[in-house]
Scaffold this motif. Structure first.
Motif, mmCIF file in Angstrom:
data_model
loop_
_atom_site.group_PDB
_atom_site.id
_atom_site.type_symbol
_atom_site.label_atom_id
_atom_site.label_comp_id
_atom_site.label_asym_id
_atom_site.label_seq_id
_atom_site.Cartn_x
_atom_site.Cartn_y
_atom_site.Cartn_z
ATOM 1 N N SER A 59 -120.030 -6.118 10.937
ATOM 2 C CA SER A 59 -120.535 -7.194 11.794
ATOM 3 C C SER A 59 -121.218 -8.282 10.967
ATOM 4 O O SER A 59 -120.973 -9.478 11.166
ATOM 5 C CB SER A 59 -121.512 -6.606 12.816
ATOM 6 N N GLU A 60 -122.059 -7.871 10.032
ATOM 7 C CA GLU A 60 -122.755 -8.842 9.175
ATOM 8 C C GLU A 60 -121.765 -9.629 8.317
ATOM 9 O O GLU A 60 -121.904 -10.847 8.150
ATOM 10 C CB GLU A 60 -123.778 -8.122 8.293
ATOM 11 N N GLY A 61 -120.780 -8.933 7.769
ATOM 12 C CA GLY A 61 -119.775 -9.608 6.946
ATOM 13 C C GLY A 61 -118.964 -10.606 7.744
ATOM 14 O O GLY A 61 -118.661 -11.707 7.270
ATOM 15 N N LEU A 122 -109.744 -14.743 10.178
ATOM 16 C CA LEU A 122 -110.937 -13.982 10.550
ATOM 17 C C LEU A 122 -110.562 -12.767 11.412
ATOM 18 O O LEU A 122 -111.073 -11.667 11.193
ATOM 19 C CB LEU A 122 -111.944 -14.867 11.294
ATOM 20 N N ARG A 123 -109.693 -12.967 12.383
ATOM 21 C CA ARG A 123 -109.272 -11.845 13.232
ATOM 22 C C ARG A 123 -108.557 -10.778 12.399
ATOM 23 O O ARG A 123 -108.786 -9.576 12.583
ATOM 24 C CB ARG A 123 -108.369 -12.330 14.367
ATOM 25 N N TYR A 124 -107.698 -11.217 11.479
ATOM 26 C CA TYR A 124 -106.961 -10.283 10.627
ATOM 27 C C TYR A 124 -107.926 -9.518 9.718
ATOM 28 O O TYR A 124 -107.806 -8.296 9.548
ATOM 29 C CB TYR A 124 -105.915 -11.046 9.808
ATOM 30 N N THR A 125 -108.889 -10.217 9.139
ATOM 31 C CA THR A 125 -109.883 -9.586 8.271
ATOM 32 C C THR A 125 -110.677 -8.545 9.043
ATOM 33 O O THR A 125 -110.885 -7.422 8.555
ATOM 34 C CB THR A 125 -110.838 -10.648 7.680
ATOM 35 N N GLU A 126 -111.091 -8.892 10.247
ATOM 36 C CA GLU A 126 -111.854 -7.943 11.061
ATOM 37 C C GLU A 126 -111.008 -6.706 11.368
ATOM 38 O O GLU A 126 -111.495 -5.573 11.307
ATOM 39 C CB GLU A 126 -112.330 -8.600 12.354
ATOM 40 N N ARG A 127 -109.748 -6.907 11.665
ATOM 41 C CA ARG A 127 -108.864 -5.780 11.956
ATOM 42 C C ARG A 127 -108.722 -4.875 10.723
ATOM 43 O O ARG A 127 -108.773 -3.643 10.833
ATOM 44 C CB ARG A 127 -107.500 -6.297 12.421
ATOM 45 N N LEU A 128 -108.535 -5.475 9.529
ATOM 46 C CA LEU A 128 -108.408 -4.686 8.300
ATOM 47 C C LEU A 128 -109.668 -3.868 8.018
ATOM 48 O O LEU A 128 -109.593 -2.682 7.679
ATOM 49 C CB LEU A 128 -108.132 -5.594 7.099
ATOM 50 N N GLN A 129 -110.814 -4.512 8.153
ATOM 51 C CA GLN A 129 -112.074 -3.832 7.853
ATOM 52 C C GLN A 129 -112.391 -2.761 8.884
ATOM 53 O O GLN A 129 -112.907 -1.693 8.545
ATOM 54 C CB GLN A 129 -113.219 -4.852 7.751
ATOM 55 N N THR A 130 -112.062 -3.023 10.142
ATOM 56 C CA THR A 130 -112.251 -2.015 11.185
ATOM 57 C C THR A 130 -111.378 -0.809 10.895
ATOM 58 O O THR A 130 -111.804 0.341 11.050
ATOM 59 C CB THR A 130 -111.923 -2.604 12.576
ATOM 60 N N GLN A 131 -110.152 -1.057 10.436
ATOM 61 C CA GLN A 131 -109.243 0.044 10.108
ATOM 62 C C GLN A 131 -109.803 0.892 8.972
ATOM 63 O O GLN A 131 -109.625 2.115 8.962
ATOM 64 C CB GLN A 131 -107.851 -0.489 9.750
ATOM 65 N N SER A 132 -110.509 0.272 8.031
ATOM 66 C CA SER A 132 -111.138 1.040 6.949
ATOM 67 C C SER A 132 -112.162 2.019 7.502
ATOM 68 O O SER A 132 -112.248 3.173 7.058
ATOM 69 C CB SER A 132 -111.828 0.100 5.949
ATOM 70 N N ILE A 133 -112.932 1.569 8.487
ATOM 71 C CA ILE A 133 -113.935 2.447 9.104
ATOM 72 C C ILE A 133 -113.235 3.555 9.891
ATOM 73 O O ILE A 133 -113.615 4.720 9.814
ATOM 74 C CB ILE A 133 -114.886 1.632 10.001
ATOM 75 N N VAL A 134 -112.216 3.186 10.647
ATOM 76 C CA VAL A 134 -111.462 4.176 11.431
ATOM 77 C C VAL A 134 -110.862 5.227 10.502
ATOM 78 O O VAL A 134 -110.918 6.439 10.788
ATOM 79 C CB VAL A 134 -110.367 3.482 12.275
ATOM 80 N N ASN A 135 -110.302 4.789 9.377
ATOM 81 C CA ASN A 135 -109.700 5.733 8.422
ATOM 82 C C ASN A 135 -110.744 6.690 7.845
ATOM 83 O O ASN A 135 -110.455 7.865 7.624
ATOM 84 C CB ASN A 135 -108.992 4.986 7.294
ATOM 85 N N ALA A 136 -111.952 6.168 7.605
ATOM 86 C CA ALA A 136 -113.019 7.027 7.080
ATOM 87 C C ALA A 136 -113.531 7.984 8.159
ATOM 88 O O ALA A 136 -113.923 9.119 7.857
ATOM 89 C CB ALA A 136 -114.168 6.172 6.548
ATOM 90 N N ALA A 137 -113.516 7.552 9.416
ATOM 91 C CA ALA A 137 -114.027 8.381 10.515
ATOM 92 C C ALA A 137 -113.032 9.448 10.956
ATOM 93 O O ALA A 137 -113.431 10.510 11.445
ATOM 94 C CB ALA A 137 -114.402 7.492 11.703
ATOM 95 N N LEU A 183 -119.366 -0.988 4.095
ATOM 96 C CA LEU A 183 -118.081 -1.452 3.579
ATOM 97 C C LEU A 183 -118.313 -2.175 2.266
ATOM 98 O O LEU A 183 -119.336 -2.857 2.103
ATOM 99 C CB LEU A 183 -117.437 -2.419 4.573
ATOM 100 N N PRO A 184 -117.395 -2.063 1.325
ATOM 101 C CA PRO A 184 -117.518 -2.889 0.126
ATOM 102 C C PRO A 184 -117.492 -4.365 0.542
ATOM 103 O O PRO A 184 -116.914 -4.714 1.579
ATOM 104 C CB PRO A 184 -116.275 -2.535 -0.687
ATOM 105 N N ALA A 185 -118.115 -5.218 -0.254
ATOM 106 C CA ALA A 185 -118.116 -6.654 0.060
ATOM 107 C C ALA A 185 -116.680 -7.119 0.266
ATOM 108 O O ALA A 185 -115.778 -6.725 -0.482
ATOM 109 C CB ALA A 185 -118.777 -7.438 -1.063
#
Length: 197
Positions: A59-61, A122-137, A183-185
Protein backbone atom coordinates in the motif's frame (compact mmCIF):
# COMPACT_ATOMS: atom_id res chain seq x y z
CA UNK A 1 -9.31 20.57 -17.28
CA UNK A 2 -10.07 16.97 -18.14
CA UNK A 3 -6.53 15.72 -17.56
CA UNK A 4 -6.46 17.18 -14.06
CA UNK A 5 -9.75 15.54 -13.30
CA UNK A 6 -8.51 12.18 -14.57
CA UNK A 7 -5.21 12.48 -12.73
CA UNK A 8 -6.88 13.54 -9.50
CA UNK A 9 -9.43 10.75 -9.88
CA UNK A 10 -6.71 8.15 -10.50
CA UNK A 11 -4.73 9.27 -7.44
CA UNK A 12 -7.87 9.45 -5.30
CA UNK A 13 -8.91 5.98 -6.46
CA UNK A 14 -5.51 4.49 -5.66
CA UNK A 15 -5.34 6.26 -2.31
CA UNK A 16 -8.92 5.34 -1.41
CA UNK A 17 -8.35 1.78 -2.57
CA UNK A 18 -5.23 1.51 -0.46
CA UNK A 19 -6.97 3.11 2.53
CA UNK A 20 -9.99 0.84 2.24
CA UNK A 21 -7.70 -2.17 1.88
CA UNK A 22 -6.10 -1.23 5.22
CA UNK A 23 -9.38 -0.77 7.05
CA UNK A 24 -11.15 -4.01 7.85
CA UNK A 25 -14.94 -3.96 7.82
CA UNK A 26 -16.58 -3.03 11.11
CA UNK A 27 -16.91 -5.91 13.53
CA UNK A 28 -20.38 -7.39 13.88
CA UNK A 29 -22.10 -7.20 17.26
CA UNK A 30 -21.03 -9.89 19.71
CA UNK A 31 -22.56 -13.25 18.90
CA UNK A 32 -22.95 -16.44 20.84
CA UNK A 33 -21.20 -18.84 18.52
CA UNK A 34 -22.09 -22.45 18.20
CA UNK A 35 -19.47 -25.16 18.54
CA UNK A 36 -16.48 -25.38 16.27
CA UNK A 37 -17.33 -27.46 13.23
CA UNK A 38 -14.57 -29.99 12.80
CA UNK A 39 -12.90 -29.76 9.40
CA UNK A 40 -14.33 -26.34 8.51
CA UNK A 41 -11.90 -23.40 8.44
CA UNK A 42 -12.33 -19.75 7.52
CA UNK A 43 -9.75 -17.49 5.89
CA UNK A 44 -9.79 -13.86 4.72
CA UNK A 45 -7.34 -13.04 1.91
CA UNK A 46 -8.42 -9.38 2.09
CA UNK A 47 -7.61 -9.14 5.80
CA UNK A 48 -4.26 -10.81 5.24
CA UNK A 49 -3.41 -8.34 2.50
CA UNK A 50 -4.60 -5.35 4.53
CA UNK A 51 -3.05 -6.26 7.88
CA UNK A 52 0.17 -8.05 7.03
CA UNK A 53 3.38 -6.04 7.02
CA UNK A 54 3.94 -7.02 3.37
CA UNK A 55 0.45 -5.80 2.50
CA UNK A 56 1.10 -2.49 4.22
CA UNK A 57 4.40 -2.14 2.35
CA UNK A 58 2.47 -2.75 -0.88
CA UNK A 59 0.00 0.00 0.00
CA UNK A 60 2.77 2.44 0.91
CA UNK A 61 4.71 1.62 -2.25
CA UNK A 62 1.65 2.13 -4.45
CA UNK A 63 0.92 5.48 -2.81
CA UNK A 64 4.52 6.53 -3.45
CA UNK A 65 4.28 5.50 -7.11
CA UNK A 66 0.94 7.30 -7.54
CA UNK A 67 2.50 10.50 -6.17
CA UNK A 68 5.45 10.11 -8.55
CA UNK A 69 3.05 9.77 -11.48
CA UNK A 70 1.09 12.80 -10.33
CA UNK A 71 4.36 14.76 -10.17
CA UNK A 72 5.29 13.59 -13.66
CA UNK A 73 1.91 14.61 -15.11
CA UNK A 74 1.52 17.94 -13.28
CA UNK A 75 3.80 19.97 -15.63
CA UNK A 76 1.79 18.79 -18.64
CA UNK A 77 -1.43 19.95 -17.02
CA UNK A 78 0.05 23.28 -15.99
CA UNK A 79 1.46 23.95 -19.46
CA UNK A 80 -1.78 22.98 -21.16
CA UNK A 81 -3.82 25.12 -18.81
CA UNK A 82 -1.56 28.14 -19.39
CA UNK A 83 -1.79 27.72 -23.16
CA UNK A 84 -5.58 27.27 -23.04
CA UNK A 85 -5.94 30.47 -21.02
CA UNK A 86 -3.72 32.36 -23.47
CA UNK A 87 -5.76 31.10 -26.42
CA UNK A 88 -9.06 32.02 -24.76
CA UNK A 89 -7.94 35.48 -23.73
CA UNK A 90 -6.22 36.22 -27.03
CA UNK A 91 -9.21 35.25 -29.13
CA UNK A 92 -8.89 35.11 -32.90
CA UNK A 93 -5.88 37.43 -32.88
CA UNK A 94 -3.84 34.97 -30.76
CA UNK A 95 -4.40 32.12 -33.22
CA UNK A 96 -5.56 33.44 -36.59
CA UNK A 97 -4.99 30.21 -38.52
CA UNK A 98 -5.89 27.80 -35.65
CA UNK A 99 -2.42 26.22 -35.57
CA UNK A 100 -1.91 26.95 -31.86
CA UNK A 101 -5.23 25.33 -31.01
CA UNK A 102 -4.36 22.26 -33.08
CA UNK A 103 -0.94 22.02 -31.42
CA UNK A 104 -2.59 22.38 -28.01
CA UNK A 105 -5.07 19.62 -28.85
CA UNK A 106 -2.22 17.33 -29.97
CA UNK A 107 -0.32 17.98 -26.71
CA UNK A 108 -3.49 17.31 -24.73
CA UNK A 109 -3.92 13.96 -26.48
CA UNK A 110 -0.28 13.07 -25.79
CA UNK A 111 -0.71 13.96 -22.12
CA UNK A 112 -3.89 11.91 -21.87
CA UNK A 113 -2.17 8.93 -23.51
CA UNK A 114 0.72 9.24 -21.05
CA UNK A 115 -1.73 9.46 -18.17
CA UNK A 116 -3.54 6.32 -19.38
CA UNK A 117 -0.21 4.50 -19.81
CA UNK A 118 0.90 5.40 -16.28
CA UNK A 119 -2.45 4.36 -14.85
CA UNK A 120 -2.17 0.98 -16.60
CA UNK A 121 1.38 0.58 -15.30
CA UNK A 122 0.24 1.31 -11.75
CA UNK A 123 -2.54 -1.29 -11.94
CA UNK A 124 -0.12 -3.84 -13.43
CA UNK A 125 2.50 -3.11 -10.75
CA UNK A 126 -0.07 -3.53 -8.00
CA UNK A 127 -1.18 -6.84 -9.49
CA UNK A 128 2.44 -8.11 -9.68
CA UNK A 129 3.23 -7.11 -6.12
CA UNK A 130 -0.04 -8.53 -4.79
CA UNK A 131 0.80 -11.81 -6.52
CA UNK A 132 4.14 -11.86 -4.67
CA UNK A 133 2.27 -11.69 -1.36
CA UNK A 134 -0.23 -14.34 -2.49
CA UNK A 135 2.63 -16.63 -3.54
CA UNK A 136 4.29 -16.20 -0.14
CA UNK A 137 0.99 -16.81 1.69
CA UNK A 138 -0.06 -19.89 -0.31
CA UNK A 139 2.26 -22.42 1.45
CA UNK A 140 1.39 -20.87 4.82
CA UNK A 141 -2.33 -21.36 4.17
CA UNK A 142 -1.69 -24.91 2.95
CA UNK A 143 0.28 -25.69 6.12
CA UNK A 144 -2.46 -24.25 8.35
CA UNK A 145 -5.06 -26.22 6.42
CA UNK A 146 -3.15 -29.42 7.24
CA UNK A 147 -2.36 -28.47 10.86
CA UNK A 148 -5.98 -27.62 11.66
CA UNK A 149 -7.30 -30.71 9.89
CA UNK A 150 -9.46 -28.64 7.56
CA UNK A 151 -11.68 -30.44 5.09
CA UNK A 152 -13.29 -27.22 3.86
CA UNK A 153 -11.72 -23.74 3.67
CA UNK A 154 -14.21 -20.88 3.30
CA UNK A 155 -13.40 -17.33 2.19
CA UNK A 156 -14.65 -15.15 5.03
CA UNK A 157 -16.07 -12.64 2.54
CA UNK A 158 -18.70 -15.30 1.77
CA UNK A 159 -19.44 -16.08 5.43
CA UNK A 160 -21.81 -13.84 7.38
CA UNK A 161 -20.65 -15.10 10.76
CA UNK A 162 -18.58 -17.94 12.08
CA UNK A 163 -16.93 -19.18 15.20
CA UNK A 164 -13.61 -17.30 15.44
CA UNK A 165 -11.89 -20.51 16.53
CA UNK A 166 -12.34 -21.75 12.95
CA UNK A 167 -10.62 -18.66 11.44
CA UNK A 168 -6.98 -19.19 10.43
CA UNK A 169 -6.42 -15.63 9.15
CA UNK A 170 -4.60 -14.13 12.15
CA UNK A 171 -2.22 -17.07 12.38
CA UNK A 172 -1.59 -16.78 8.64
CA UNK A 173 -0.81 -13.06 9.06
CA UNK A 174 1.65 -13.77 11.88
CA UNK A 175 3.46 -16.39 9.83
CA UNK A 176 3.48 -14.25 6.71
CA UNK A 177 4.94 -11.34 8.71
CA UNK A 178 7.83 -13.64 9.64
CA UNK A 179 8.26 -15.12 6.16
CA UNK A 180 7.83 -11.84 4.24
CA UNK A 181 8.18 -8.85 6.58
CA UNK A 182 7.96 -6.42 3.65
CA UNK A 183 8.07 -6.43 -0.11
CA UNK A 184 11.43 -5.53 -1.59
CA UNK A 185 11.48 -1.94 -2.89
CA UNK A 186 9.66 -1.83 -6.20
CA UNK A 187 9.20 0.60 -9.05
CA UNK A 188 6.45 1.05 -11.61
CA UNK A 189 6.46 -1.96 -13.95
CA UNK A 190 6.05 -1.54 -17.70
CA UNK A 191 3.14 -3.54 -19.04
CA UNK A 192 4.22 -6.28 -21.49
CA UNK A 193 3.01 -5.65 -25.02
CA UNK A 194 0.88 -8.80 -25.07
CA UNK A 195 -1.14 -7.50 -22.09
CA UNK A 196 -1.75 -4.03 -23.54
CA UNK A 197 -4.63 -5.04 -25.83
Amino acid sequence: MKMFALGAFALATLTAGAASAQTPPPAPPPLNHGPVITGVCIYSPQTLLANSTAGRSLSEGMQRLAQEVQGELAPYGSSLETEATALQQGGQAADPDGSRARAWQARLQEAQQLEQQRSTELRYTERLQTQSIVNAARPIIAALYQERGCSLLLDSSNVLAGNPAMDITQTAIQRLNQALPALPAFQRSPVPAELQQ
